[in-house]
Design an enzyme around this catalytic site. Sequence first.
Site, PDB file in Angstrom:
ATOM      1  N   GLN A  54       3.984   7.150   5.777  1.00  0.00           N
ATOM      2  CA  GLN A  54       4.447   6.140   7.384  1.00  0.00           C
ATOM      3  C   GLN A  54       3.428   6.784   8.312  1.00  0.00           C
ATOM      4  OE1 GLN A  54       7.840   4.921   6.930  1.00  0.00           O
ATOM      5  NE2 GLN A  54       8.428   5.773   5.202  1.00  0.00           N
ATOM      6  N   ASP A  94      -1.088   1.546  -1.278  1.00  0.00           N
ATOM      7  CA  ASP A  94      -0.488   1.768  -0.151  1.00  0.00           C
ATOM      8  C   ASP A  94      -0.899   0.052   0.983  1.00  0.00           C
ATOM      9  OD1 ASP A  94      -3.672   1.452   0.299  1.00  0.00           O
ATOM     10  OD2 ASP A  94      -3.395   3.237   2.252  1.00  0.00           O
ATOM     11  N   LEU A 141       5.770  15.881  13.383  1.00  0.00           N
ATOM     12  CA  LEU A 141       5.044  15.090  12.108  1.00  0.00           C
ATOM     13  C   LEU A 141       6.103  13.412  12.062  1.00  0.00           C
ATOM     14  CD1 LEU A 141       2.435  14.423  11.158  1.00  0.00           C
ATOM     15  CD2 LEU A 141       3.410  15.966   9.104  1.00  0.00           C
ATOM     16  N   CYS A 167     -14.876 -12.659  -2.084  1.00  0.00           N
ATOM     17  CA  CYS A 167     -13.640 -12.994  -1.230  1.00  0.00           C
ATOM     18  C   CYS A 167     -13.098 -13.955  -1.300  1.00  0.00           C
ATOM     19  CB  CYS A 167     -13.772 -12.037   0.241  1.00  0.00           C
ATOM     20  SG  CYS A 167     -12.072 -12.373   0.435  1.00  0.00           S
ATOM     21  N   TYR A 207       4.271   5.310  -6.121  1.00  0.00           N
ATOM     22  CA  TYR A 207       3.013   4.916  -4.793  1.00  0.00           C
ATOM     23  C   TYR A 207       2.023   6.668  -5.075  1.00  0.00           C
ATOM     24  CZ  TYR A 207      -0.693   5.775  -1.582  1.00  0.00           C
ATOM     25  OH  TYR A 207      -1.658   5.992  -0.809  1.00  0.00           O
ATOM     26  N   CYS A 217     -11.726  -4.111   7.374  1.00  0.00           N
ATOM     27  CA  CYS A 217     -10.242  -5.649   6.454  1.00  0.00           C
ATOM     28  C   CYS A 217      -8.925  -4.824   6.871  1.00  0.00           C
ATOM     29  CB  CYS A 217     -10.075  -5.706   4.861  1.00  0.00           C
ATOM     30  SG  CYS A 217      -9.243  -7.133   4.211  1.00  0.00           S
ATOM     31  N   GLU A 246      -0.713  13.544   0.574  1.00  0.00           N
ATOM     32  CA  GLU A 246      -0.205  12.930   0.500  1.00  0.00           C
ATOM     33  C   GLU A 246       1.150  12.226   0.985  1.00  0.00           C
ATOM     34  OE1 GLU A 246      -1.131   9.367  -0.646  1.00  0.00           O
ATOM     35  OE2 GLU A 246      -3.236  10.506  -0.286  1.00  0.00           O
TER      36      GLU A 246
END
Length: 320
Positions: free
Chosen positions: A45, A141, A83, A211, A123, A195, A40
């Site tokens: 990002q 997210d 990273l 949807c 989050y 999606c 996580e």
Amino acid sequence: MISKRELGEFHRRLHGWFRENGRDLPWRRTRDPYAVLVSEFMLQQTTVVAVIPYYRRWMREFPDVFALAEAGEERVLKLWEGLGYYSRARNLLRAAREIVAGQGGVIPGELAGLLQLPGIGPYTASAMASFAFDRCVPVLDANIIRVVARLGNFRKPVATAHGKIELERLARSLLPATGGWLHSSALMELGALVCKPGIPDCDACPVRSFCRADSPEKIPVKPPRKAIIHERDLRIFSKTKGRVSLVPSPGPRWKGLWLLPPGTEEGKVLFELSYIVTRHKIRMTVSAGRPRSTWETFPPDNLPPMPTPHRKAVEALLDL
Ligand code: SF4
């Protein structure tokens, strides 16, 4: 949104699709809270593809929270090198040390306990609760925000306080009674594979009949992009007796990493590179220069942790 009566069928289709189509990612093979915590932090990002080799290397070197807690910051930053967003690595190390010192190495399973740890915001706490402890909590997210907003034809800006509250309510209304890991993984994967941002592949969507989006490409509604700030960064490359001069970053950007020493407009330009950090577009120019006694020198085969642009410059200039 989807009615309570329809919810069972919605879950059956979404979760069935994920079982068939979900990618086999290394952190999906485990429920070890420490491994999930590492993934996580790395995935904030950063894309899945970029994270995989880092995650594997990290878990080999620091297989549990005790191994990480004992590590030095320089080694941690070295493994994170390339990273980006290095505060994540420093926070992960601090979190590991707090988990070991304060909780005997046990990662808390409750949101309140997770939120006390460095680098863990709402989050990451909800992602940990879902992916490590299988709790049924909304995990919002970018992928899940997009899917949920489209399913509910949510036309308000998602980044406002009000928008976040309403979107969380929508996401909560979709939760199953059990199986938080499966549900969050499936929603996230639907956002990553079907999606997608821009025009989604609705023909391939397992929950299309539920949807409500009439123009999905316009959802979610985001604030206008902030203007790019252009910056110049002048640096010096100096090699003496085979050793490269570097200085520690003054921070806060790249705190704990080493950089080429700051330069001036003088000197022959040896290397140029443009890169982006958040909304800053930086043009780095590296010139030849003489070493100073205040700079440290390192052998090229044992360089300390460096941000990617500076490392690229050194690698390009070493043969000069
Ligand atoms: Fe997304 Fe299209 Fe599926 Fe709606 S039908 S959730 S817009 S992929």
